[in-house]
Design a protein around this motif. Sequence first.
Motif, short mmCIF file in Angstrom:
data_model
loop_
_atom_site.label_atom_id
_atom_site.label_comp_id
_atom_site.label_asym_id
_atom_site.label_seq_id
_atom_site.Cartn_x
_atom_site.Cartn_y
_atom_site.Cartn_z
N ILE A 24 6.13 -9.51 -14.03
CA ILE A 24 6.04 -9.00 -12.33
C ILE A 24 6.41 -8.28 -11.68
CG2 ILE A 24 6.66 -10.73 -10.70
CD1 ILE A 24 6.33 -13.77 -12.47
N ILE A 25 7.77 -8.06 -12.28
CA ILE A 25 8.90 -7.43 -11.71
C ILE A 25 8.32 -5.47 -11.29
CG2 ILE A 25 11.59 -5.55 -11.53
CD1 ILE A 25 10.97 -8.60 -9.65
N ASP A 26 8.00 -5.44 -13.55
CA ASP A 26 7.10 -4.34 -13.92
C ASP A 26 6.03 -3.59 -12.41
OD1 ASP A 26 8.95 -4.00 -15.84
OD2 ASP A 26 8.32 -4.85 -17.14
N ARG A 27 5.28 -4.78 -12.31
CA ARG A 27 4.32 -4.49 -11.92
C ARG A 27 4.24 -4.36 -10.33
NH1 ARG A 27 2.37 -8.71 -15.45
NH2 ARG A 27 3.17 -10.43 -13.48
N ARG A 28 5.61 -4.92 -10.26
CA ARG A 28 5.87 -4.85 -8.49
C ARG A 28 5.93 -3.50 -8.65
NH1 ARG A 28 7.16 -7.78 -4.52
NH2 ARG A 28 8.59 -7.06 -2.85
N ILE A 29 6.62 -3.15 -9.39
CA ILE A 29 7.37 -1.44 -9.40
C ILE A 29 6.23 -0.54 -9.09
CG2 ILE A 29 8.89 0.00 -10.02
CD1 ILE A 29 10.90 -2.39 -11.26
N ARG A 30 5.28 -0.85 -10.02
CA ARG A 30 3.93 0.15 -10.12
C ARG A 30 3.74 0.24 -9.39
NH1 ARG A 30 1.40 -2.48 -13.71
NH2 ARG A 30 0.28 -3.43 -13.04
N ASP A 31 2.67 -1.09 -8.10
CA ASP A 31 2.46 -1.22 -7.17
C ASP A 31 2.46 -0.45 -5.54
OD1 ASP A 31 0.42 -2.10 -9.03
OD2 ASP A 31 0.99 -4.18 -8.38
N ARG A 32 4.40 -0.89 -5.81
CA ARG A 32 5.12 -0.82 -4.24
C ARG A 32 5.52 0.66 -4.43
NH1 ARG A 32 6.25 -6.26 -1.93
NH2 ARG A 32 3.89 -7.29 -2.16
N GLY A 33 6.45 1.30 -5.74
CA GLY A 33 7.07 1.60 -6.14
C GLY A 33 7.02 3.60 -5.07
N GLN A 34 5.66 3.75 -4.43
CA GLN A 34 5.46 5.30 -3.73
C GLN A 34 5.37 4.98 -2.61
OE1 GLN A 34 3.17 3.22 -6.45
NE2 GLN A 34 3.11 5.34 -8.41
N GLY A 35 5.69 3.98 -1.92
CA GLY A 35 6.25 3.70 -0.39
C GLY A 35 7.35 4.43 -0.07
N THR A 36 8.14 4.30 -1.27
CA THR A 36 9.51 5.06 -0.72
C THR A 36 9.24 6.06 -1.24
OG1 THR A 36 10.76 4.11 -3.08
CG2 THR A 36 10.98 3.13 -0.45
N ASP A 37 8.74 6.69 -1.86
CA ASP A 37 8.61 8.35 -2.07
C ASP A 37 8.20 8.95 0.08
OD1 ASP A 37 8.36 7.64 -4.63
OD2 ASP A 37 6.36 8.34 -4.78
N GLY A 38 9.21 10.10 -0.67
CA GLY A 38 9.40 10.86 0.87
C GLY A 38 9.91 10.41 2.03
N LEU A 39 10.92 9.54 2.00
CA LEU A 39 11.38 8.60 2.93
C LEU A 39 12.07 9.54 3.57
CD1 LEU A 39 12.21 5.07 2.33
CD2 LEU A 39 10.61 5.79 3.38
N PRO A 40 12.37 9.70 4.66
CA PRO A 40 13.37 10.55 5.54
C PRO A 40 14.59 10.21 5.23
CG PRO A 40 11.65 9.78 7.40
CD PRO A 40 11.90 9.03 6.15
#
Length: 184
Positions: free
Chosen positions: A18-34
Amino acid sequence: MIAMQYSFTLPADYDMGIIDRRIRDRGQGTDGLPHLGFKAYLSARKGEFGSAENLYAPFYLWNAPEGASNFITGPGFEALTQSFGRPSIRQWMVWHAATAPDLGKAQFASSEVLPIEPHADLAGLKVQETERASRAGSRRDVLAAISAFEATTWSLVRFTLYRDAPLISGDGQIYRVGHMSLPA
């Protein structure tokens, strides 16, 4: 710079997929944060690499405090709290941060939080920890080495990102890296 980590201890029989899927599905959401130096999406499985617990424990390096503040008050962190509750967030002021150009290839991490003894020579400790992190950061297998401290509980953190599984011993926690969010 500020280093930051929160951790969720999950039940021993928790499906870490469940954690692995959460990371895979949502990880890119913090790419490039200021103001983000990096975010390492970390997990540990009970019994693997000596871990006593199942953990989900992202680690952040922020180049400026407003990055951390904006993230914590933003929708991504709100979604996390809806799923897991509001965590206690550890924050450390960074003494030294060495990162490699290929930081995004990190596969493993280690974190060791140590007490700072009362009446310790803080200036001397800063020099020692900076030198230690600098030496660690120059190793071929290391992609990041951070040394930082906080003055509420007087502790220091030694955080390291690795290309491959580390060959270390001690009281630290070893994690798998599921995703690395990097600056734009």
